[in-house]
Design an enzyme around this catalytic site. Structure first.
Site, PDB file in Angstrom:
ATOM      1  N   GLU A 210      45.473  49.629  29.844  1.00  0.00           N
ATOM      2  CA  GLU A 210      44.633  48.951  30.839  1.00  0.00           C
ATOM      3  C   GLU A 210      43.282  49.613  31.027  1.00  0.00           C
ATOM      4  OE1 GLU A 210      47.056  47.076  34.508  1.00  0.00           O
ATOM      5  OE2 GLU A 210      47.450  49.189  34.182  1.00  0.00           O
TER       6      GLU A 210
ATOM      7  N   GLU B 243      55.416  51.851  31.926  1.00  0.00           N
ATOM      8  CA  GLU B 243      54.315  51.904  32.898  1.00  0.00           C
ATOM      9  C   GLU B 243      53.223  52.874  32.426  1.00  0.00           C
ATOM     10  OE1 GLU B 243      53.169  50.285  35.199  1.00  0.00           O
ATOM     11  OE2 GLU B 243      51.977  51.620  36.453  1.00  0.00           O
TER      12      GLU B 243
ATOM     13  N   LYS C 170      49.308  51.843  31.623  1.00  0.00           N
ATOM     14  CA  LYS C 170      48.124  52.481  32.230  1.00  0.00           C
ATOM     15  C   LYS C 170      47.100  52.841  31.148  1.00  0.00           C
ATOM     16  CE  LYS C 170      48.524  51.549  35.531  1.00  0.00           C
ATOM     17  NZ  LYS C 170      49.543  50.824  36.130  1.00  0.00           N
TER      18      LYS C 170
ATOM     19  N   ARG D 122      38.790  43.040  42.666  1.00  0.00           N
ATOM     20  CA  ARG D 122      39.763  42.084  42.145  1.00  0.00           C
ATOM     21  C   ARG D 122      39.511  41.734  40.686  1.00  0.00           C
ATOM     22  NH1 ARG D 122      42.150  38.758  46.307  1.00  0.00           N
ATOM     23  NH2 ARG D 122      42.171  37.051  44.831  1.00  0.00           N
TER      24      ARG D 122
ATOM     25  N   HIS E 168      64.431  51.965  15.270  1.00  0.00           N
ATOM     26  CA  HIS E 168      64.545  50.589  14.785  1.00  0.00           C
ATOM     27  C   HIS E 168      63.170  49.962  14.556  1.00  0.00           C
ATOM     28  CE1 HIS E 168      68.808  50.753  15.430  1.00  0.00           C
ATOM     29  NE2 HIS E 168      68.617  51.152  16.679  1.00  0.00           N
TER      30      HIS E 168
ATOM     31  N   CYS F  52      39.105  35.560  40.657  1.00  0.00           N
ATOM     32  CA  CYS F  52      38.000  34.956  41.400  1.00  0.00           C
ATOM     33  C   CYS F  52      38.101  35.258  42.894  1.00  0.00           C
ATOM     34  CB  CYS F  52      38.016  33.447  41.234  1.00  0.00           C
ATOM     35  SG  CYS F  52      37.972  32.908  39.536  1.00  0.00           S
TER      36      CYS F  52
ATOM     37  N   TRP G  24      36.106  34.855  37.549  1.00  0.00           N
ATOM     38  CA  TRP G  24      36.810  35.459  36.407  1.00  0.00           C
ATOM     39  C   TRP G  24      37.066  34.299  35.461  1.00  0.00           C
ATOM     40  CZ3 TRP G  24      41.748  35.185  34.110  1.00  0.00           C
ATOM     41  CH2 TRP G  24      42.121  36.295  33.337  1.00  0.00           C
TER      42      TRP G  24
ATOM     43  N   LYS H  90      42.668  42.211  39.561  1.00  0.00           N
ATOM     44  CA  LYS H  90      43.621  42.872  40.455  1.00  0.00           C
ATOM     45  C   LYS H  90      44.705  41.910  40.894  1.00  0.00           C
ATOM     46  CE  LYS H  90      45.070  46.268  42.975  1.00  0.00           C
ATOM     47  NZ  LYS H  90      45.767  47.279  42.179  1.00  0.00           N
TER      48      LYS H  90
ATOM     49  N   ASN I 268      38.629  28.789  43.458  1.00  0.00           N
ATOM     50  CA  ASN I 268      39.584  29.659  42.756  1.00  0.00           C
ATOM     51  C   ASN I 268      40.739  28.784  42.325  1.00  0.00           C
ATOM     52  OD1 ASN I 268      38.021  31.767  43.558  1.00  0.00           O
ATOM     53  ND2 ASN I 268      39.518  32.673  44.953  1.00  0.00           N
ATOM     54  N   GLY I 269      41.293  29.027  41.136  1.00  0.00           N
ATOM     55  CA  GLY I 269      42.445  28.242  40.686  1.00  0.00           C
ATOM     56  C   GLY I 269      42.107  27.469  39.425  1.00  0.00           C
TER      57      GLY I 269
HETATM   58  C1  G6P Z   1      47.590  42.177  37.611  1.00  0.00           C
HETATM   59  C2  G6P Z   1      47.163  43.583  37.994  1.00  0.00           C
HETATM   60  C3  G6P Z   1      48.334  44.548  37.790  1.00  0.00           C
HETATM   61  C4  G6P Z   1      49.542  44.057  38.575  1.00  0.00           C
HETATM   62  C5  G6P Z   1      49.925  42.623  38.214  1.00  0.00           C
HETATM   63  C6  G6P Z   1      50.966  42.063  39.168  1.00  0.00           C
HETATM   64  O1  G6P Z   1      47.797  42.109  36.246  1.00  0.00           O
HETATM   65  O2  G6P Z   1      46.062  44.004  37.218  1.00  0.00           O
HETATM   66  O3  G6P Z   1      47.968  45.842  38.234  1.00  0.00           O
HETATM   67  O4  G6P Z   1      50.622  44.909  38.318  1.00  0.00           O
HETATM   68  O5  G6P Z   1      48.782  41.775  38.313  1.00  0.00           O
HETATM   69  O6  G6P Z   1      50.376  41.968  40.436  1.00  0.00           O
HETATM   70  P1  G6P Z   1      51.149  41.956  41.808  1.00  0.00           P
HETATM   71  O7  G6P Z   1      50.057  41.868  42.830  1.00  0.00           O
HETATM   72  O8  G6P Z   1      52.024  40.732  41.806  1.00  0.00           O
HETATM   73  O9  G6P Z   1      51.938  43.201  41.914  1.00  0.00           O
END
Ligand code: G6P
Length: 607
Positions: free
Chosen positions: A487, A480, A484, A27, A503, A2, A73, A602, A99-100
């Site tokens: 996501e 990672e 990606k 975001r 395993h 948000c 959001w 984000k 927000n929250g």
């Molecule tokens: C969200 C974002 C990710 C990020 C994660 C941690 O899930 O979409 O891309 O890695 O938060 O965020 P931070 O700002 O703490 O690195």
């Protein structure tokens, strides 16, 4: 997640607010809304993109130079117009964005219903508007203070009342609010990038504080109405980062920025003559770092994978015992934090609620808490005892790319700094520095393969599942890379330690289930080469990310992507680049919204 923008001044509030919302789009959100106090109060809401709200607002042309706006959001209730913010009270005089999460909202709702309040949404936020209404006796600031004393949970809020057309009340607990003070106008937002085009003079609210914002002025108090003096600071937000330039997506732009990301991360931080790193932000705690025996890294998402990688690097360069913990799980462990335990919080945004909660818990238990954060002035940056900034610049693509590179680079510098105060030799330190300095050009070389990687993506894009494997330094890279692909391309991908493959995941392997094997020639090469043989023996297709000159691997894998040679701990900075590009091209081929993937945010400011 948000986002909030608020404006009071002399400009057309609708333009300032819509522009601010657009800057917050990165975001992640699923609906938006705006309230303006003009000759008549105006409220508009829309599901989906801010552009849908913008169309309504431009058609209806609301007048007024004070207003609040929000991107939502969904947490409580679906993304509908009824649930979108701003929310209002029974009399329709109060407008509030939030927000929250209000944890005791059911109890509060029951009490308010008993008093006759009627609700029109499924949200926890609406309760706040009614709480303020119930406390209001002509002074909005006092009513907000009184209402918030009853609230459990987290909030960043902005509130308007039709009887106070020159005043916005803001408050914060756990969700960031920054005030921007201009000439005859004031702004507020959950993220400085939403207001930085109007002013660089900002004030950060702390938890349990309330702000009264008037044109060009601000007043801060506690919930108990004690006055707080806070000075204005200047921020530096690179507005150029909001422009795509020649790139079709921010994610691709940010992938291509990574040579400079590494340059910015190491600039002024390398001491060649002593083979050590200089990190000004850690100087005040250097003694304690040098005496530390135990390091716990806490983070989420991509930052967690950077932390996993950091563990291998710290263990190789120092004698520290290192643990890496998901911030969301950290609080459930019975932790034995000793005097010489250091907790390192890694976060791009500096606002991730779980990471913030973990660092507060560690501080409460007496640990030294240091941060590795990208967003300057963010909550985590302010609440840690000391820390280092990534200087990666604004990252707009929801899927993190350049932040990961800068986190991994700086973790290596931190390990070098601590390692050189112990057993790490000058020569080892110096070699590491030289290897890091070569990385930007090596990344440039890898980026020239983007078109080839797109062709590879065309070949594999129909796969519904993918396995990513790596060993040692390449294991977090596999995680990672898989993240990606999940996501942004919505392809199911499992990141696995190559040794664990037999395993479980090997049962899934068949010609429709390809594997991305990250297999540079390093100390674990022979073993992972055997894992690839095991996959091939089951008709699995393999793409290998490898180093040049490895003829044996070329005959083993179906496809090979080459990255240059470097030292083992530095190699992840290179091997991760083709994985980012592969995910990007798959997402584009599948027609996905690369920069704003569905359901993701984000910055995740709820636990
Ligand atoms: C969200 C974002 C990710 C990020 C994660 C941690 O899930 O979409 O891309 O890695 O938060 O965020 P931070 O700002 O703490 O690195």
């Amino acid at each position: 997640m948000c986002g909030i923008v608020a404006y009071v001044g002399h400009q057309d509030a609708s333009r300032v607010l819509i522009d601010g919302l657009k800057r917050l789009e990165y975001r992640g959100y699923d609906s938006s809304g705006i309230a303006i106090l003009g000759p008549r109060p105006y409220v508009a809401k829309a599901v989906g993109k801010v552009a849908a709200l913008e169309r309504k607002v431009w058609q209806e042309k609301p007048e007024g130079s004070i207003g609040i706006a929000h991107t939502r959001w969904a947490t409580h209730g679906k993304p509908t117009e009824a649930n979108a913010h701003p929310h209002s009270d029974c009399s329709g005089q109060i407008f509030l964005v939030h927000n929250g999460i209000i944890e005791n909202y059911l109890q509060l709702k029951k009490n308010l219903s008993g008093e006759g309040h009627v609700f029109t949404s499924e949200t926890d936020t609406e309760i706040l508007a009614h709480l303020v209404e119930s406390a209001y006796q002509g002074d909005l600031e006092a009513a907000v203070q009184k209402a918030l004393l009853q609230v459990e949970g987290t909030y960043g809020i902005a509130v308007l009342h039709v009887s106070n057309p020159h005043q916005i009340i803001l408050a914060r607990r756990g969700s960031p609010i920054v005030l921007g003070i201009g000439n005859g106008e004031s702004l507020a937002a959950s993220d400085p990038s939403a207001i930085a085009q109007h002013t660089d003079q900002v004030v950060y609210l702390e938890d349990n504080e309330v702000a009264r914002l008037e044109p060009g002025k601000f007043f801060i108090s506690t919930l108990q109405n004690r006055r707080v003096d806070r000075s204005v600071t200047a921020i530096d937000v690179d507005m150029g980062s909001h422009e795509l330039g020649e790139f079709p997506h921010f994610m691709l732009k940010e992938i291509f920025e990574q040579p400079e990301t590494v340059e910015n991360a190491i600039r002024g931080r390398l001491n060649h003559s002593e083979g050590v790193a200089k990190l000004g932000g850690l100087e005040s705690v250097l003694d304690r770092l040098e005496q530390a025996r135990h390091l716990i890294i806490v983070s989420c998402g991509t930052s967690y994978y950077a932390g996993l990688l950091g563990r291998y690097v710290f263990e190789a360069l120092t004698d520290l015992t290192v643990e890496v913990e998901l911030a969301s799980e950290f609080r459930y462990r019975k932790l034995n934090l000793r005097q010489n335990t250091v907790v390192l919080a890694i976060s791009q945004s500096g606002e991730t609620a779980d990471t913030l909660a973990a660092l507060r818990e560690a501080k409460r238990k007496g640990a030294l808490v240091v941060g590795l954060v990208n967003v300057v002035g963010s909550s985590i940056a302010r609440e840690t005892h000391a820390g280092v900034y990534c200087h990666a610049g604004l990252e707009i693509g929801v899927a993190s790319t350049k932040s990961f590179l800068s986190q991994v680079t700086i973790l290596t510098l931190m390990a070098l700094l601590i390692g050189r105060s112990r057993d790490l030799s000058y020569e080892e330190g110096f070699n590491l520095i030289r290897a890091l300095e070569k990385v930007p050009d090596q990344i440039r070389e890898i980026l020239t393969q983007s078109d080839q990687i797109r062709k590879l993506a065309e070949k594999y894009v129909d796969a519904r599942h993918f396995l990513y494997i790596g060993r040692k330094y390449q294991y977090p890279v596999a995680l990672e890379g898989a993240l990606k692909l999940k996501e942004i391309a919505y392809i199911h991908a499992e990141g696995y330690a190559a040794g664990e493959m037999k395993h479980g995941p090997i049962a899934l392997i068949d010609p429709s289930f390809p594997t991305m094997a990250i297999v540079p020639e390093d100390s674990s090469y022979e073993k992972i080469a055997s894992n690839i043989q095991e996959i091939r023996a089951r008709d699995g297709r393999v793409i290998a990310v490898a180093t040049p000159g490895n003829t044996r691997l070329s005959s083993l894998a179906d496809d090979v992507i080459l990255v240059p040679h470097t030292l083992d701990p530095v190699m992840p900075l290179l091997t991760v680049i083709p994985l980012q590009l592969f995910a990007y091209h798959c997402a584009v081929l599948r027609g996905c919204d690369v920069d704003k993937p569905r359901n993701l945010a984000k910055s995740v400011t709820v636990e």
